[in-house]
Motif scaffolding. Structure first.
Motif, short mmCIF file in Angstrom:
data_model
loop_
_atom_site.label_atom_id
_atom_site.label_comp_id
_atom_site.label_asym_id
_atom_site.label_seq_id
_atom_site.Cartn_x
_atom_site.Cartn_y
_atom_site.Cartn_z
N LEU A 1 -51.26 4.66 18.25
CA LEU A 1 -52.22 3.64 17.82
C LEU A 1 -53.26 4.23 16.86
N VAL A 2 -53.74 5.44 17.19
CA VAL A 2 -54.69 6.11 16.29
C VAL A 2 -54.01 6.43 14.96
N ALA A 3 -52.76 6.86 15.02
CA ALA A 3 -52.02 7.15 13.79
C ALA A 3 -51.87 5.90 12.94
N GLY A 4 -51.62 4.76 13.58
CA GLY A 4 -51.53 3.51 12.85
C GLY A 4 -52.83 3.14 12.19
N ALA A 5 -53.95 3.37 12.91
CA ALA A 5 -55.26 3.08 12.31
C ALA A 5 -55.54 3.97 11.12
N SER A 6 -55.02 5.21 11.15
CA SER A 6 -55.27 6.14 10.03
C SER A 6 -54.57 5.71 8.75
N LEU A 7 -53.58 4.83 8.87
CA LEU A 7 -52.92 4.33 7.65
C LEU A 7 -53.88 3.51 6.80
N VAL A 8 -54.84 2.86 7.47
CA VAL A 8 -55.83 2.04 6.78
C VAL A 8 -57.16 2.78 6.63
N LEU A 9 -57.54 3.52 7.66
CA LEU A 9 -58.81 4.23 7.69
C LEU A 9 -58.56 5.72 7.94
N PRO A 10 -58.28 6.50 6.91
CA PRO A 10 -58.05 7.94 7.12
C PRO A 10 -59.27 8.64 7.71
N GLU A 11 -60.46 8.08 7.50
CA GLU A 11 -61.70 8.71 7.97
C GLU A 11 -61.78 8.76 9.49
N VAL A 12 -60.93 8.01 10.18
CA VAL A 12 -60.98 7.97 11.64
C VAL A 12 -60.42 9.25 12.24
N LEU A 13 -59.69 10.03 11.46
CA LEU A 13 -59.01 11.22 11.97
C LEU A 13 -59.99 12.37 12.22
N GLY A 14 -59.60 13.25 13.13
CA GLY A 14 -60.36 14.48 13.35
C GLY A 14 -61.50 14.30 14.32
N ASN A 15 -62.34 15.32 14.37
CA ASN A 15 -63.38 15.38 15.40
C ASN A 15 -64.60 14.51 15.09
N GLY A 16 -64.62 13.82 13.98
CA GLY A 16 -65.74 12.97 13.64
C GLY A 16 -66.47 13.39 12.38
N ARG A 17 -66.16 14.58 11.88
CA ARG A 17 -66.85 15.05 10.68
C ARG A 17 -66.54 14.18 9.48
N ALA A 18 -65.28 13.75 9.35
CA ALA A 18 -64.90 12.91 8.20
C ALA A 18 -65.62 11.57 8.25
N LYS B 1 -63.44 4.12 15.09
CA LYS B 1 -63.70 5.49 15.54
C LYS B 1 -64.11 5.49 17.01
N SER B 2 -64.91 4.52 17.42
CA SER B 2 -65.31 4.45 18.84
C SER B 2 -64.09 4.23 19.72
N LEU B 3 -63.24 3.28 19.34
CA LEU B 3 -62.04 3.00 20.14
C LEU B 3 -61.08 4.18 20.12
N ALA B 4 -60.94 4.83 18.97
CA ALA B 4 -60.02 5.96 18.87
C ALA B 4 -60.48 7.11 19.76
N THR B 5 -61.78 7.37 19.79
CA THR B 5 -62.29 8.45 20.62
C THR B 5 -62.11 8.13 22.10
N LEU B 6 -62.44 6.91 22.50
CA LEU B 6 -62.26 6.52 23.89
C LEU B 6 -60.78 6.53 24.27
N GLY B 7 -59.92 6.08 23.35
CA GLY B 7 -58.49 6.09 23.61
C GLY B 7 -57.94 7.50 23.76
N THR B 8 -58.46 8.43 22.96
CA THR B 8 -58.02 9.82 23.05
C THR B 8 -58.42 10.43 24.38
N ILE B 9 -59.63 10.11 24.84
CA ILE B 9 -60.05 10.58 26.17
C ILE B 9 -59.17 9.97 27.25
N ARG B 10 -58.91 8.66 27.13
CA ARG B 10 -58.06 7.96 28.10
C ARG B 10 -56.66 8.53 28.12
N ALA B 11 -56.18 9.04 26.99
CA ALA B 11 -54.83 9.59 26.91
C ALA B 11 -54.67 10.88 27.69
#
Length: 419
Positions: free
Chosen positions: A273-290, A312-322
């Protein structure tokens, strides 16, 4: 009256031993920070196919399919690695427990840190700061044991190792020291300040020998305006409310992490799901610096900031949930910066004249301080991240005070437990 004698030779030798170990911890943590950054940058460059520039540049320039496959690889690596580690390895010991006297297992701690570096380098949306903290604390625990330092002093030095690792990897000597005394030890005294300052300063100095000391985020020159002061007074409590909900959701995500073999399909699924979001928003990737750099940059469209704030909020929470291990420090900076712009845009619409970077700075400081429950550490970290002068301290302090007041109120009235 009898003359007062000076310190005994045994006590002086002990103090000298503690001082020497403190310096060794700082130097070792500095090396750890350099190695972590080199590994992380090497993985990022290989995964996204860029040679120069920041991770944001690499993520924007990488083909969409490459971004997608990189995050998918992070999900597979993390799932397999953490499943195996949690099944056959020892239990991971946190820095807080290590400082309280629990021994950190060598192999488990190192492998857990390497997995964090690997998945973040491949684009996972979670902070990288836990890895250098854990490795710095591990180094400190080994050095204190070898030097025969035990009890409370050993706990202080282990916490200093964690703070020094943070100082080295982000070039934040003051923030690393404050993290030790305000967050890990919750004690401001000579016994904690002296080793914390010394170890973090040495770690940052060692790291600067190998890497440039440029600020983590580039901000344009910003000035204090009356509108910014009004924003700080009004927006601070709103930022605190958002931070309280983010912490609550992060705790719930952590408590519902997949157990056992379930991580083998849950993590790849959520990372997809995060990978899919990165297709539209590449800035969502990584630790938050981008994401944070996007927010701090002038001229970023508000619609992009709002979309990235949500994703970014959902991606971070989803990564923790994963089930991924890591931190929320840099994601919190990014979320706070974007939240500051989102709220500040209302002020600018009525009374223009304030840079969006100023709103981002204040929002990042107040949000980070609220999620960490550490006003001094959060404020100083964002100041060191951006190399901003004292002019923005006044609005940032006002916003942080308002944000933490809301957080304190919610915790006292247990409103933060409302589902």
């Amino acid at each position: 009256m009898p003359e007062q004698s000076g310190p005994s030779p045994g006590h002086a030798a002990w103090l000298l031993r503690v001082a020497l170990v403190t310096l060794l911890i700082g130097g070792g943590a500095g090396v750890v920070g350099v190695l972590v950054n080199l590994m992380l940058h090497g993985i990022e460059h290989a995964a996204f196919g860029y040679a120069d520039g920041t991770f944001l540049d690499g993520a924007l320039q990488a083909p969409p399919l490459r971004r997608f496959l990189s995050v998918m690889a992070a999900g597979i690596l993390g799932a397999a690695g953490w499943w195996a580690l949690r099944r056959w390895g020892s239990k991971v010991v946190s820095v807080e427990r290590a400082a309280a006297g629990t021994r950190m297992p060598l192999r488990t701690t190192v492998l857990n840190a390497l997995l964090q570096i690997g998945v973040v380098g491949l684009g996972a949306s979670i902070g990288r700061e836990a890895a250098p903290r854990e490795l710095g604390a591990l180094l400190a625990s080994r050095l204190t044991r070898a030097a025969g330092i035990e009890g409370r002093q050993a706990g202080i030095l282990i916490a200093c190792g964690a703070g020094a690792g943070l100082a080295a990897v982000y070039n934040v000597p003051f923030g690393g020291a404050l993290f030790v005394v305000e967050v890990l030890l919750a004690e401001v005294s000579f016994a904690t300040l002296l080793p914390a300052f010394a170890s973090s300063a040495v770690a940052a100095l060692v790291a600067r020998v190998a890497e440039p000391s440029a600020p983590l985020y580039a901000l344009p020159h910003v000035e204090l305006t009356p509108q910014l002061l009004v924003f700080s007074l009004v927006g601070g409590p709103l930022i605190g409310l958002a931070a309280a909900w983010f912490v609550l959701l992060a705790r719930r995500a952590a408590s519902s992490r997949p157990r056992g073999a379930r991580i083998l399909w849950v993590m790849p699924l959520l990372f997809t799901l995060v990978a899919g979001a990165s297709l539209v928003l590449p800035e969502v990737l990584g630790n938050g610096r981008a994401a944070a750099q996007t927010a701090f940059s002038p001229g970023t469209p508000l619609i992009l900031v709002l979309g990235l704030l949500l994703v970014k909020s959902l991606a971070t929470l989803g990564t923790i949930r994963a089930g991924a291990a890591g931190g929320t420090l840099t994601p919190s900076v990014a979320i706070g910066a974007m939240l500051g712009i989102a709220l500040g845009s209302t002020v600018s619409a009525v009374v223009p004249g304030t840079s969006t970077a100023a709103f981002a700075f204040v929002g990042a400081a107040a949000f980070l301080a609220s999620t960490m429950r550490a006003p001094m550490t959060g404020l100083i970290l964002v100041t060191e991240f951006t190399a901003q002068g004292p002019e923005l301290l006044i609005p940032a302090m006002l916003a942080t005070a308002g944000a933490l007041a809301v957080v304190y109120f919610l915790e006292r009235t247990r409103l933060s437990d409302i589902p």
